[in-house]
Design a protein around this motif. Sequence first.
Motif, PDB file in Angstrom:
ATOM      1  N   ILE A  53      31.964   3.085  35.758  1.00  0.00           N
ATOM      2  CA  ILE A  53      30.767   3.936  35.753  1.00  0.00           C
ATOM      3  C   ILE A  53      30.146   3.923  34.359  1.00  0.00           C
ATOM      4  CG2 ILE A  53      29.937   6.323  35.911  1.00  0.00           C
ATOM      5  CD1 ILE A  53      32.189   6.714  38.088  1.00  0.00           C
ATOM      6  N   TYR A  54      30.972   4.072  33.339  1.00  0.00           N
ATOM      7  CA  TYR A  54      30.505   4.064  31.954  1.00  0.00           C
ATOM      8  C   TYR A  54      29.813   2.740  31.617  1.00  0.00           C
ATOM      9  CZ  TYR A  54      30.837   4.050  26.846  1.00  0.00           C
ATOM     10  OH  TYR A  54      30.556   3.963  25.507  1.00  0.00           O
ATOM     11  N   VAL A  55      30.428   1.622  31.990  1.00  0.00           N
ATOM     12  CA  VAL A  55      29.853   0.303  31.708  1.00  0.00           C
ATOM     13  C   VAL A  55      28.523   0.128  32.447  1.00  0.00           C
ATOM     14  CG1 VAL A  55      30.173  -2.193  32.072  1.00  0.00           C
ATOM     15  CG2 VAL A  55      32.034  -0.813  31.128  1.00  0.00           C
ATOM     16  N   LEU A  56      28.488   0.492  33.721  1.00  0.00           N
ATOM     17  CA  LEU A  56      27.260   0.337  34.499  1.00  0.00           C
ATOM     18  C   LEU A  56      26.126   1.203  33.938  1.00  0.00           C
ATOM     19  CD1 LEU A  56      28.825   0.186  38.065  1.00  0.00           C
ATOM     20  CD2 LEU A  56      27.636  -1.679  36.879  1.00  0.00           C
ATOM     21  N   LEU A  57      26.440   2.422  33.514  1.00  0.00           N
ATOM     22  CA  LEU A  57      25.422   3.267  32.889  1.00  0.00           C
ATOM     23  C   LEU A  57      24.959   2.671  31.559  1.00  0.00           C
ATOM     24  CD1 LEU A  57      26.804   6.855  33.619  1.00  0.00           C
ATOM     25  CD2 LEU A  57      24.804   5.741  34.668  1.00  0.00           C
ATOM     26  N   GLY A  58      25.877   2.092  30.818  1.00  0.00           N
ATOM     27  CA  GLY A  58      25.523   1.434  29.560  1.00  0.00           C
ATOM     28  C   GLY A  58      24.615   0.231  29.785  1.00  0.00           C
ATOM     29  N   ILE A  59      24.925  -0.570  30.782  1.00  0.00           N
ATOM     30  CA  ILE A  59      24.087  -1.731  31.102  1.00  0.00           C
ATOM     31  C   ILE A  59      22.706  -1.258  31.537  1.00  0.00           C
ATOM     32  CG2 ILE A  59      23.776  -3.653  32.726  1.00  0.00           C
ATOM     33  CD1 ILE A  59      25.818  -4.207  30.482  1.00  0.00           C
ATOM     34  N   ALA A  60      22.658  -0.228  32.371  1.00  0.00           N
ATOM     35  CA  ALA A  60      21.364   0.313  32.808  1.00  0.00           C
ATOM     36  C   ALA A  60      20.545   0.758  31.594  1.00  0.00           C
ATOM     37  CB  ALA A  60      21.567   1.471  33.788  1.00  0.00           C
ATOM     38  N   ALA A  61      21.175   1.469  30.679  1.00  0.00           N
ATOM     39  CA  ALA A  61      20.470   1.941  29.480  1.00  0.00           C
ATOM     40  C   ALA A  61      19.946   0.762  28.662  1.00  0.00           C
ATOM     41  CB  ALA A  61      21.394   2.822  28.638  1.00  0.00           C
ATOM     42  N   LEU A  62      20.766  -0.265  28.491  1.00  0.00           N
ATOM     43  CA  LEU A  62      20.327  -1.452  27.744  1.00  0.00           C
ATOM     44  C   LEU A  62      19.126  -2.111  28.412  1.00  0.00           C
ATOM     45  CD1 LEU A  62      23.753  -3.090  26.807  1.00  0.00           C
ATOM     46  CD2 LEU A  62      22.176  -1.870  25.286  1.00  0.00           C
ATOM     47  N   CYS A  63      19.162  -2.182  29.736  1.00  0.00           N
ATOM     48  CA  CYS A  63      18.061  -2.814  30.470  1.00  0.00           C
ATOM     49  C   CYS A  63      16.749  -2.055  30.291  1.00  0.00           C
ATOM     50  CB  CYS A  63      18.403  -2.913  31.957  1.00  0.00           C
ATOM     51  SG  CYS A  63      19.645  -4.168  32.336  1.00  0.00           S
ATOM     52  N   PHE A  64      16.820  -0.741  30.201  1.00  0.00           N
ATOM     53  CA  PHE A  64      15.605   0.059  30.061  1.00  0.00           C
ATOM     54  C   PHE A  64      15.147   0.209  28.611  1.00  0.00           C
ATOM     55  CE2 PHE A  64      17.298   1.977  34.121  1.00  0.00           C
ATOM     56  CZ  PHE A  64      16.395   1.300  34.935  1.00  0.00           C
ATOM     57  N   VAL A  65      16.084   0.267  27.671  1.00  0.00           N
ATOM     58  CA  VAL A  65      15.743   0.542  26.276  1.00  0.00           C
ATOM     59  C   VAL A  65      15.560  -0.738  25.455  1.00  0.00           C
ATOM     60  CG1 VAL A  65      16.522   1.678  24.154  1.00  0.00           C
ATOM     61  CG2 VAL A  65      16.903   2.775  26.367  1.00  0.00           C
TER      62      VAL A  65
END
Length: 134
Positions: A53-65
């Motif tokens: 969950i932590y990794v997927l949220l981190g990847i999502a954040a990277l994709c948006f930011v």
Amino acid sequence: MTATTWIHLGGLHSLAFAVFHMAFWKLFRWRDTLRSATVADRAIVQILNLRLIYVLLGIAALCFVYTDELQTTALGRALLLGMSLFWVGRTIEQFVFLRINRPMVHVLTALFVLGALIFVMPLLPATCLHTECE
């Protein structure tokens, strides 16, 4: 579609899977079903799920930011390739470890393939990929 659009779709895909994994405790009734597992297995399953969950949220954040950096830097492109390979591997593991002929399993398999495609698309040279289409 542009590379930016594909990367944002990757962020949405990652976010959706993070939310899906947050529901595992209720969805799979882990409070009851993991009771029969060993203490170590019970802990490992839950810890790995939390870290995913932590990794997927981190990847999502990277994709948006960091959308531009993901498409223009070697590190960003390596991360996109790594995520595509992550979903390729997850697709293969689906056939190795989850041999269940159920519609939801097939839907998940399709979503894993979709993830592989979404993350590789910004890396492919194609018409209108890195610029706005007219």
